[in-house]
Motif scaffolding. Structure first.
Motif, PDB file in Angstrom:
ATOM      1  N   UNK A   1      12.624   5.424  -3.393  1.00 12.98           N
ATOM      2  CA  UNK A   1      12.568   5.926  -1.973  1.00 12.98           C
ATOM      3  C   UNK A   1      11.218   5.408  -1.430  1.00 12.98           C
ATOM      4  N   UNK A   2      11.356   3.962  -1.760  1.00 15.35           N
ATOM      5  CA  UNK A   2       9.899   3.406  -1.448  1.00 15.35           C
ATOM      6  C   UNK A   2       8.708   3.687  -1.582  1.00 15.35           C
ATOM      7  N   UNK A   3       8.524   4.514  -2.656  1.00 13.67           N
ATOM      8  CA  UNK A   3       7.385   5.097  -3.349  1.00 13.67           C
ATOM      9  C   UNK A   3       6.786   6.266  -2.328  1.00 13.67           C
ATOM     10  N   UNK A   4       7.541   6.873  -1.545  1.00 15.81           N
ATOM     11  CA  UNK A   4       7.152   8.099  -0.767  1.00 15.81           C
ATOM     12  C   UNK A   4       6.801   9.287  -1.710  1.00 15.81           C
ATOM     13  N   UNK A   5       5.748  10.061  -1.392  1.00 13.96           N
ATOM     14  CA  UNK A   5       5.467  11.045  -2.265  1.00 13.96           C
ATOM     15  C   UNK A   5       6.811  12.368  -2.201  1.00 13.96           C
ATOM     16  N   UNK A   6       7.247  12.612  -3.333  1.00  7.98           N
ATOM     17  CA  UNK A   6       8.147  13.662  -3.460  1.00  7.98           C
ATOM     18  C   UNK A   6       7.759  14.849  -4.085  1.00  7.98           C
ATOM     19  N   UNK A   7       6.769  15.071  -4.839  1.00  5.86           N
ATOM     20  CA  UNK A   7       6.247  16.225  -5.219  1.00  5.86           C
ATOM     21  C   UNK A   7       4.721  16.266  -5.088  1.00  5.86           C
ATOM     22  N   UNK A   8       4.294  17.310  -5.201  1.00 13.25           N
ATOM     23  CA  UNK A   8       2.775  17.550  -5.079  1.00 13.25           C
ATOM     24  C   UNK A   8       2.381  18.739  -5.875  1.00 13.25           C
ATOM     25  N   UNK A   9       1.192  18.789  -6.492  1.00 11.46           N
ATOM     26  CA  UNK A   9       0.486  19.888  -6.960  1.00 11.46           C
ATOM     27  C   UNK A   9      -0.656  19.849  -6.447  1.00 11.46           C
ATOM     28  N   UNK A  10      -0.871  20.819  -5.603  1.00 10.52           N
ATOM     29  CA  UNK A  10      -2.256  21.198  -4.774  1.00 10.52           C
ATOM     30  C   UNK A  10      -2.897  22.457  -5.184  1.00 10.52           C
ATOM     31  N   UNK A  11      -4.215  22.277  -4.643  1.00  8.83           N
ATOM     32  CA  UNK A  11      -5.017  23.423  -4.483  1.00  8.83           C
ATOM     33  C   UNK A  11      -5.518  23.762  -5.614  1.00  8.83           C
ATOM     34  N   UNK A  12      -5.535  22.747  -6.755  1.00 11.27           N
ATOM     35  CA  UNK A  12      -6.536  22.764  -8.001  1.00 11.27           C
ATOM     36  C   UNK A  12      -7.784  23.173  -7.752  1.00 11.27           C
ATOM     37  N   UNK A  13      -8.428  23.949  -8.647  1.00 10.65           N
ATOM     38  CA  UNK A  13      -9.815  24.212  -8.134  1.00 10.65           C
ATOM     39  C   UNK A  13     -10.617  23.372  -8.641  1.00 10.65           C
ATOM     40  N   UNK A  14     -10.397  22.284  -9.159  1.00  8.90           N
ATOM     41  CA  UNK A  14     -11.321  21.123  -9.286  1.00  8.90           C
ATOM     42  C   UNK A  14     -10.636  19.896  -9.812  1.00  8.90           C
ATOM     43  N   UNK A  15     -11.025  18.885  -9.764  1.00  6.66           N
ATOM     44  CA  UNK A  15     -10.463  17.453  -9.733  1.00  6.66           C
ATOM     45  C   UNK A  15      -9.445  17.266 -10.853  1.00  6.66           C
ATOM     46  N   UNK A  16      -8.453  16.608 -10.512  1.00  8.05           N
ATOM     47  CA  UNK A  16      -7.696  16.091 -11.492  1.00  8.05           C
ATOM     48  C   UNK A  16      -8.107  14.746 -12.040  1.00  8.05           C
ATOM     49  N   UNK A  17      -8.418  14.582 -13.468  1.00  8.92           N
ATOM     50  CA  UNK A  17      -9.203  13.539 -13.894  1.00  8.92           C
ATOM     51  C   UNK A  17      -8.231  12.534 -14.800  1.00  8.92           C
ATOM     52  N   UNK A  18      -6.810  13.028 -15.154  1.00 13.99           N
ATOM     53  CA  UNK A  18      -5.983  12.253 -16.018  1.00 13.99           C
ATOM     54  C   UNK A  18      -4.525  12.672 -15.681  1.00 13.99           C
TER      55      UNK A  18
ATOM     56  N   UNK B   1       0.799  -1.248  -0.160  1.00 14.87           N
ATOM     57  CA  UNK B   1       0.010   0.014  -0.112  1.00 14.87           C
ATOM     58  C   UNK B   1       1.016   1.229   0.015  1.00 14.87           C
ATOM     59  N   UNK B   2       0.748   2.072  -0.991  1.00 17.16           N
ATOM     60  CA  UNK B   2       1.523   3.371  -1.162  1.00 17.16           C
ATOM     61  C   UNK B   2       0.884   4.416  -0.187  1.00 17.16           C
ATOM     62  N   UNK B   3       1.404   4.817   0.750  1.00 17.96           N
ATOM     63  CA  UNK B   3       1.203   6.030   1.502  1.00 17.96           C
ATOM     64  C   UNK B   3       1.023   7.332   0.645  1.00 17.96           C
ATOM     65  N   UNK B   4      -0.361   7.769   0.729  1.00 19.49           N
ATOM     66  CA  UNK B   4      -0.900   9.106  -0.042  1.00 19.49           C
ATOM     67  C   UNK B   4      -0.179  10.176   0.549  1.00 19.49           C
ATOM     68  N   UNK B   5       0.221  10.166   2.033  1.00 22.45           N
ATOM     69  CA  UNK B   5       0.164  11.277   2.889  1.00 22.45           C
ATOM     70  C   UNK B   5       1.612  11.427   3.499  1.00 22.45           C
ATOM     71  N   UNK B   6       2.616  10.340   3.314  1.00 20.63           N
ATOM     72  CA  UNK B   6       3.665  10.490   4.067  1.00 20.63           C
ATOM     73  C   UNK B   6       4.657  11.159   3.637  1.00 20.63           C
TER      74      UNK B   6
END
Length: 189
Positions: free
Chosen positions: A144-161, A99-104
């Protein structure tokens, strides 16, 4: 020379081959193009063998979007659920690996319900995923054990693709805001 191949793998009712709900994605196995993987809202991943017209049924997770991918014997699933958002499976046995942690390390304000997930095409060293709820995209580092390394956040709507370039040095994402964003992958030492 192009050759047209038509293989009917259909169905969907109780006891019939096929999915019993919407199919959101299909992927060829790049190592053996006789196998196709499909993901559906019916909580099943199906592996289709084109040569034998046979399919195997694996109850895994809710798929809602292009969130199944294959690379080097691994199957990646992105779920439209609050738990087990990203998972790696052994393609041969369909047993869960991780299980890859989304928030780690890069926490999100809300859970992400994944619409798109993909391995980096050339190496599989990175995973990109995005969705709704948190309306964000994250990159996960396989070195790095599939830890999150970058993030694009605060999009005004959902990311679909989401999609990596064939060379793996760029990725793109698009969503409900009607914008396609393109980024370079830069490895920092």
């Amino acid at each position: 020379n192009k050759q047209e191949i038509v293989v009917e793998l259909e169905g969907g009712g109780a006891g019939e081959p096929g999915h019993s709900n919407r199919v959101f994605c299909v992927k060829f196995d790049q190592e053996d193009p006789n196998f196709i993987v499909s993901g559906s809202w019916d909580k099943n991943i199906k592996i289709w063998d084109i040569d034998s017209h046979h399919q195997s049924d694996q109850s895994m997770t809710y798929i809602c979007g292009d969130s199944v991918d294959l690379h080097d014997g691994y199957l990646l699933t992105g779920s439209y659920t609050n738990d087990n958002t990203l998972q790696l499976w052994d393609f041969g046995t369909c047993e869960p690996i991780e299980d890859i942690s989304w928030d780690e390390g890069l926490p999100s304000e809300k859970p992400c319900l994944v619409y798109g997930a993909q391995f980096q095409k050339n190496t599989g060293d990175l995973i990109i995923a995005g969705g709704s709820g948190s309306n964000e995209v994250k990159i996960f580092d396989g070195n790095n054990m599939f830890k999150p390394c970058a993030q694009i956040r605060d999009l005004s709507r959902a990311c679909f693709t989401v999609d990596f370039s064939n060379s793996g040095d760029m990725f793109a994402c698009g969503g409900g805001d009607g914008v396609i964003r393109v980024f370079n992958v830069i490895n920092e030492v």
